[in-house]
Every structure is written in structure tokens, then in C-alpha cells.
Design a protein around this motif. Structure first.
Motif, PDB file in Angstrom:
ATOM      1  N   ASN A  15       0.879  -1.164   0.000  1.00  0.00           N
ATOM      2  CA  ASN A  15       0.000   0.000   0.000  1.00  0.00           C
ATOM      3  C   ASN A  15       0.920   1.219   0.000  1.00  0.00           C
ATOM      4  OD1 ASN A  15      -1.568   2.293   0.950  1.00  0.00           O
ATOM      5  ND2 ASN A  15      -3.168   0.839   1.522  1.00  0.00           N
ATOM      6  N   PRO A  16       1.180   1.804  -1.179  1.00  0.00           N
ATOM      7  CA  PRO A  16       2.177   2.876  -1.285  1.00  0.00           C
ATOM      8  C   PRO A  16       1.993   4.001  -0.270  1.00  0.00           C
ATOM      9  CG  PRO A  16       1.451   2.207  -3.460  1.00  0.00           C
ATOM     10  CD  PRO A  16       0.570   1.493  -2.483  1.00  0.00           C
ATOM     11  N   GLU A  17       0.763   4.434  -0.059  1.00  0.00           N
ATOM     12  CA  GLU A  17       0.527   5.556   0.856  1.00  0.00           C
ATOM     13  C   GLU A  17       0.893   5.180   2.286  1.00  0.00           C
ATOM     14  OE1 GLU A  17      -3.090   8.605   2.176  1.00  0.00           O
ATOM     15  OE2 GLU A  17      -3.332   7.268   0.462  1.00  0.00           O
ATOM     16  N   ASN A  18       0.399   4.019   2.738  1.00  0.00           N
ATOM     17  CA  ASN A  18       0.700   3.569   4.104  1.00  0.00           C
ATOM     18  C   ASN A  18       2.183   3.230   4.265  1.00  0.00           C
ATOM     19  OD1 ASN A  18      -1.967   3.880   4.800  1.00  0.00           O
ATOM     20  ND2 ASN A  18      -2.488   1.713   4.576  1.00  0.00           N
ATOM     21  N   ASP A  19       2.746   2.585   3.238  1.00  0.00           N
ATOM     22  CA  ASP A  19       4.154   2.189   3.316  1.00  0.00           C
ATOM     23  C   ASP A  19       5.061   3.410   3.396  1.00  0.00           C
ATOM     24  OD1 ASP A  19       3.345  -0.407   3.190  1.00  0.00           O
ATOM     25  OD2 ASP A  19       3.859  -0.707   1.086  1.00  0.00           O
ATOM     26  N   SER A  20       4.739   4.446   2.647  1.00  0.00           N
ATOM     27  CA  SER A  20       5.543   5.668   2.679  1.00  0.00           C
ATOM     28  C   SER A  20       5.495   6.329   4.051  1.00  0.00           C
ATOM     29  CB  SER A  20       5.060   6.652   1.610  1.00  0.00           C
ATOM     30  OG  SER A  20       5.265   6.132   0.318  1.00  0.00           O
ATOM     31  N   LYS A  21       4.289   6.338   4.659  1.00  0.00           N
ATOM     32  CA  LYS A  21       4.139   6.929   5.989  1.00  0.00           C
ATOM     33  C   LYS A  21       4.936   6.134   7.028  1.00  0.00           C
ATOM     34  CE  LYS A  21       0.754   8.593   9.338  1.00  0.00           C
ATOM     35  NZ  LYS A  21       1.551   8.110  10.478  1.00  0.00           N
ATOM     36  N   LYS A  22       4.885   4.808   6.930  1.00  0.00           N
ATOM     37  CA  LYS A  22       5.639   3.977   7.870  1.00  0.00           C
ATOM     38  C   LYS A  22       7.129   4.226   7.726  1.00  0.00           C
ATOM     39  CE  LYS A  22       2.280   0.190   8.214  1.00  0.00           C
ATOM     40  NZ  LYS A  22       2.008  -1.227   7.927  1.00  0.00           N
ATOM     41  N   LEU A  23       7.570   4.407   6.492  1.00  0.00           N
ATOM     42  CA  LEU A  23       8.981   4.664   6.255  1.00  0.00           C
ATOM     43  C   LEU A  23       9.406   5.994   6.878  1.00  0.00           C
ATOM     44  CD1 LEU A  23      11.702   4.075   4.933  1.00  0.00           C
ATOM     45  CD2 LEU A  23      10.810   5.071   2.815  1.00  0.00           C
ATOM     46  N   GLN A  24       8.609   7.038   6.681  1.00  0.00           N
ATOM     47  CA  GLN A  24       8.936   8.349   7.253  1.00  0.00           C
ATOM     48  C   GLN A  24       8.946   8.296   8.774  1.00  0.00           C
ATOM     49  OE1 GLN A  24      10.011  10.986   5.551  1.00  0.00           O
ATOM     50  NE2 GLN A  24       9.870   9.688   3.737  1.00  0.00           N
ATOM     51  N   ASP A  25       7.969   7.598   9.356  1.00  0.00           N
ATOM     52  CA  ASP A  25       7.928   7.451  10.816  1.00  0.00           C
ATOM     53  C   ASP A  25       9.161   6.709  11.318  1.00  0.00           C
ATOM     54  OD1 ASP A  25       5.515   8.744  10.799  1.00  0.00           O
ATOM     55  OD2 ASP A  25       4.292   6.923  10.992  1.00  0.00           O
ATOM     56  N   PHE A  26       9.578   5.683  10.580  1.00  0.00           N
ATOM     57  CA  PHE A  26      10.754   4.901  10.963  1.00  0.00           C
ATOM     58  C   PHE A  26      12.009   5.772  10.950  1.00  0.00           C
ATOM     59  CE2 PHE A  26      14.453   2.540   9.303  1.00  0.00           C
ATOM     60  CZ  PHE A  26      14.682   1.673  10.365  1.00  0.00           C
ATOM     61  N   LEU A  27      12.157   6.598   9.914  1.00  0.00           N
ATOM     62  CA  LEU A  27      13.344   7.448   9.800  1.00  0.00           C
ATOM     63  C   LEU A  27      13.390   8.488  10.915  1.00  0.00           C
ATOM     64  CD1 LEU A  27      13.474   7.971   5.922  1.00  0.00           C
ATOM     65  CD2 LEU A  27      14.956   6.518   7.316  1.00  0.00           C
ATOM     66  N   VAL A  28      12.227   9.034  11.280  1.00  0.00           N
ATOM     67  CA  VAL A  28      12.168   9.997  12.384  1.00  0.00           C
ATOM     68  C   VAL A  28      12.573   9.319  13.695  1.00  0.00           C
ATOM     69  CG1 VAL A  28      10.631  11.406  13.805  1.00  0.00           C
ATOM     70  CG2 VAL A  28      10.453  11.492  11.314  1.00  0.00           C
ATOM     71  N   THR A  29      12.045   8.118  13.920  1.00  0.00           N
ATOM     72  CA  THR A  29      12.364   7.357  15.130  1.00  0.00           C
ATOM     73  C   THR A  29      13.858   7.028  15.197  1.00  0.00           C
ATOM     74  OG1 THR A  29      10.157   6.351  15.159  1.00  0.00           O
ATOM     75  CG2 THR A  29      11.880   5.234  16.420  1.00  0.00           C
ATOM     76  N   MET A  30      14.425   6.624  14.032  1.00  0.00           N
ATOM     77  CA  MET A  30      15.839   6.271  13.993  1.00  0.00           C
ATOM     78  C   MET A  30      16.732   7.486  14.243  1.00  0.00           C
ATOM     79  SD  MET A  30      16.245   3.082  13.742  1.00  0.00           S
ATOM     80  CE  MET A  30      18.006   3.130  13.461  1.00  0.00           C
ATOM     81  N   GLU A  31      16.322   8.643  13.732  1.00  0.00           N
ATOM     82  CA  GLU A  31      17.123   9.847  13.969  1.00  0.00           C
ATOM     83  C   GLU A  31      17.142  10.194  15.461  1.00  0.00           C
ATOM     84  OE1 GLU A  31      17.600  14.496  12.518  1.00  0.00           O
ATOM     85  OE2 GLU A  31      16.019  13.238  11.660  1.00  0.00           O
ATOM     86  N   ASP A  32      15.974  10.072  16.114  1.00  0.00           N
ATOM     87  CA  ASP A  32      15.917  10.330  17.552  1.00  0.00           C
ATOM     88  C   ASP A  32      16.785   9.327  18.311  1.00  0.00           C
ATOM     89  OD1 ASP A  32      14.182  12.410  17.126  1.00  0.00           O
ATOM     90  OD2 ASP A  32      12.369  11.231  17.517  1.00  0.00           O
ATOM     91  N   ALA A  33      16.751   8.046  17.881  1.00  0.00           N
ATOM     92  CA  ALA A  33      17.535   7.011  18.551  1.00  0.00           C
ATOM     93  C   ALA A  33      19.031   7.266  18.391  1.00  0.00           C
ATOM     94  CB  ALA A  33      17.173   5.636  17.976  1.00  0.00           C
ATOM     95  N   ILE A  34      19.440   7.703  17.208  1.00  0.00           N
ATOM     96  CA  ILE A  34      20.855   7.994  16.966  1.00  0.00           C
ATOM     97  C   ILE A  34      21.326   9.153  17.843  1.00  0.00           C
ATOM     98  CG2 ILE A  34      22.451   8.969  15.246  1.00  0.00           C
ATOM     99  CD1 ILE A  34      21.055   7.252  13.144  1.00  0.00           C
ATOM    100  N   ARG A  35      20.512  10.195  17.917  1.00  0.00           N
ATOM    101  CA  ARG A  35      20.899  11.364  18.718  1.00  0.00           C
ATOM    102  C   ARG A  35      21.016  11.019  20.201  1.00  0.00           C
ATOM    103  NH1 ARG A  35      20.689  16.182  16.053  1.00  0.00           N
ATOM    104  NH2 ARG A  35      19.666  16.209  14.004  1.00  0.00           N
ATOM    105  N   ASP A  36      20.197  10.066  20.667  1.00  0.00           N
ATOM    106  CA  ASP A  36      20.204   9.701  22.088  1.00  0.00           C
ATOM    107  C   ASP A  36      21.218   8.613  22.427  1.00  0.00           C
ATOM    108  OD1 ASP A  36      18.182  11.515  22.488  1.00  0.00           O
ATOM    109  OD2 ASP A  36      16.556  10.036  22.348  1.00  0.00           O
ATOM    110  N   HIS A  37      21.801   7.972  21.407  1.00  0.00           N
ATOM    111  CA  HIS A  37      22.708   6.852  21.666  1.00  0.00           C
ATOM    112  C   HIS A  37      24.063   7.368  22.163  1.00  0.00           C
ATOM    113  CE1 HIS A  37      24.987   3.149  21.076  1.00  0.00           C
ATOM    114  NE2 HIS A  37      23.812   2.523  20.960  1.00  0.00           N
ATOM    115  N   PRO A  38      24.642   6.690  23.187  1.00  0.00           N
ATOM    116  CA  PRO A  38      25.929   7.120  23.756  1.00  0.00           C
ATOM    117  C   PRO A  38      27.055   7.227  22.724  1.00  0.00           C
ATOM    118  CG  PRO A  38      24.907   5.469  25.160  1.00  0.00           C
ATOM    119  CD  PRO A  38      24.071   5.539  23.919  1.00  0.00           C
TER     120      PRO A  38
END
Length: 222
Positions: A15-38
């Protein structure tokens, strides 16, 4: 974590629309995780941006066909339009339309047999091209690639009646007229080219060969 995320897409229909949203959410989450990682404490914005760019490229390589997939409805409409355009291209030319000669620079497909697939795949956008007419022994051009070369990009291009969905000329690249020149006769261009096995010449031109042929190419009068 990224591997688990990629594998999770195989659990449900595309589902292109849903898949794109999941991808964007994942990238936002990963950026936050990287910034918080020791390990990333004290990292610059440039370093974090570079890490995120690498992650995004990796994930998109794996999920491109899903996040940019067409819906069944869009695919059907695109196919119908493609078929209509193919029919028009059989007889409708720029000179039939109210288009000034200087603007008659239509885009078209270059189709070649399967044996030329490696040569065509090496083509990238912007590359100048000359076409060799095996029957007339002439070089035509100058053309310019406006896409990457590939295989069976447009399966409707001279479709193989025995193999539906396959072109009889699967080595394909999208091109446009860069400069409309008079055909180069064999006696003029043969001395410039690198030959092997008798009369055969290398398809990929060296820079000196390309420049010499372009110098020989005489632009047609409008």
C-alpha cells in the motif's frame, strides 16, 4: 532494527501511501535514537545527517518497489494511456502539429536486441549517442540519453507476440534529439573508430573518438 523493519513489510500487501508513511515514521524514530545513543554523543549535525542519508538510501534500496508502487487502478490507466500513445507514434509526427521546427525535439525510445543489453545498461542520462544504421552503413545523430539504460523498461515497445509482456528489443533507453545532423558516411567515420576482428568496431566510444565524430557531424539546415 532496520532489518526487522524491512522484513515486516513482507507480512502484508503493498500500500504505497501507508508504506511511505511507515517509512517516514521509521526514519524519524531512527534519527531520535541515533541522537540519544551514547556512541553519537558529541556528533556534529553533519555527521548525523550523513548517517541518516546512508540509512535512508539503504532502506529505500530494499523498499523502493513498495513505497513507490502504483495502485492497480493507476497501473490500468497508465497501461491504457501507453497503448494510445504507442498507436499515435506510428503515424503522428512533430511536423503534423503546430510546433515550430526549432522545438521539434521529441523524446523517443532507443530499442536494441538482447545481445546489446550490457552496452545499453552502461548509458546514463546526458550521454551523447550516435546510432549506426547497419543497412545504410551510416551514423545518425546527435542524440542524448534522458534516462538510464535498462532491460525491458517498456514491454509494449514492439512487444513479442510469443511472449506477452516482453519486448522483442528489450535493451532500451529513452533519448531525445540533441542536434539533427546529416548522416555520416562510412568512409568518413571508419578511420576514427577502434576496430577489432576485421570490420567490427567498438560500440563504446573513447573521448577522442566521440569528439572527432561530433566535429564531423554537420547540422542540417532547418
Amino acid at each position: 532494527m532496520d532489518i526487522v523493519f524491512i522484513v515486516s513489510f513482507s507480512f502484508y500487501a503493498a500500500n504505497p501511501e501507508n508504506d511511505s508513511k511507515k517509512l517516514q515514521d521509521f526514519l524519524v524514530t531512527m534519527e531520535d535514537a541515533i541522537r540519544d545513543h551514547p556512541l553519537w554523543v558529541g556528533a556534529t549535525e553533519e555527521e548525523i545527517d550523513s548517517a541518516m542519508e546512508g540509512l535512508e538510501k539503504y532502506v529505500m534500496t530494499k523498499l523502493f518497489s513498495r513505497t513507490f508502487a502504483s495502485s492497480p487502478e493507476d497501473t490500468k490507466v497508465d497501461q491504457e494511456i501507453s497503448e494510445k500513445i504507442s498507436l499515435l507514434q506510428n503515424f503522428l509526427r512533430p511536423e503534423h502539429l503546430d510546433i515550430p521546427a526549432v522545438l521539434r525535439n521529441e523524446a523517443s525510445w532507443l530499442w536494441l536486441p538482447q545481445k546489446y543489453k550490457d552496452s545499453v545498461r552502461a548509458i546514463s542520462p546526458g550521454l551523447p549517442l550516435l546510432l549506426y544504421n547497419y543497412t545504410a552503413h551510416q551514423l545518425h545523430g546527435v542524440y542524448q540519453a534522458i534516462s538510464f539504460g535498462g532491460s525491458n523498461i517498456d514491454p509494449t515497445a514492439s512487444e513479442d507476440k510469443k511472449c506477452k509482456g516482453e519486448s522483442r528489443f528489450p535493451a532500451q533507453v529513452r533519448i531525445r534529439i540533441k542536434k539533427k545532423c546529416k548522416p555520416l558516411e562510412e568512409g568518413a567515420f571508419r578511420p576514427i573508430l577502434y576496430h577489432y576482428d576485421g570490420p567490427k568496431f567498438r560500440l563504446q566510444l573513447s573521448v577522442p573518438e566521440a569528439l572527432a565524430l561530433l566535429d564531423l557531424s554537420e547540422e542540417e539546415e532547418a
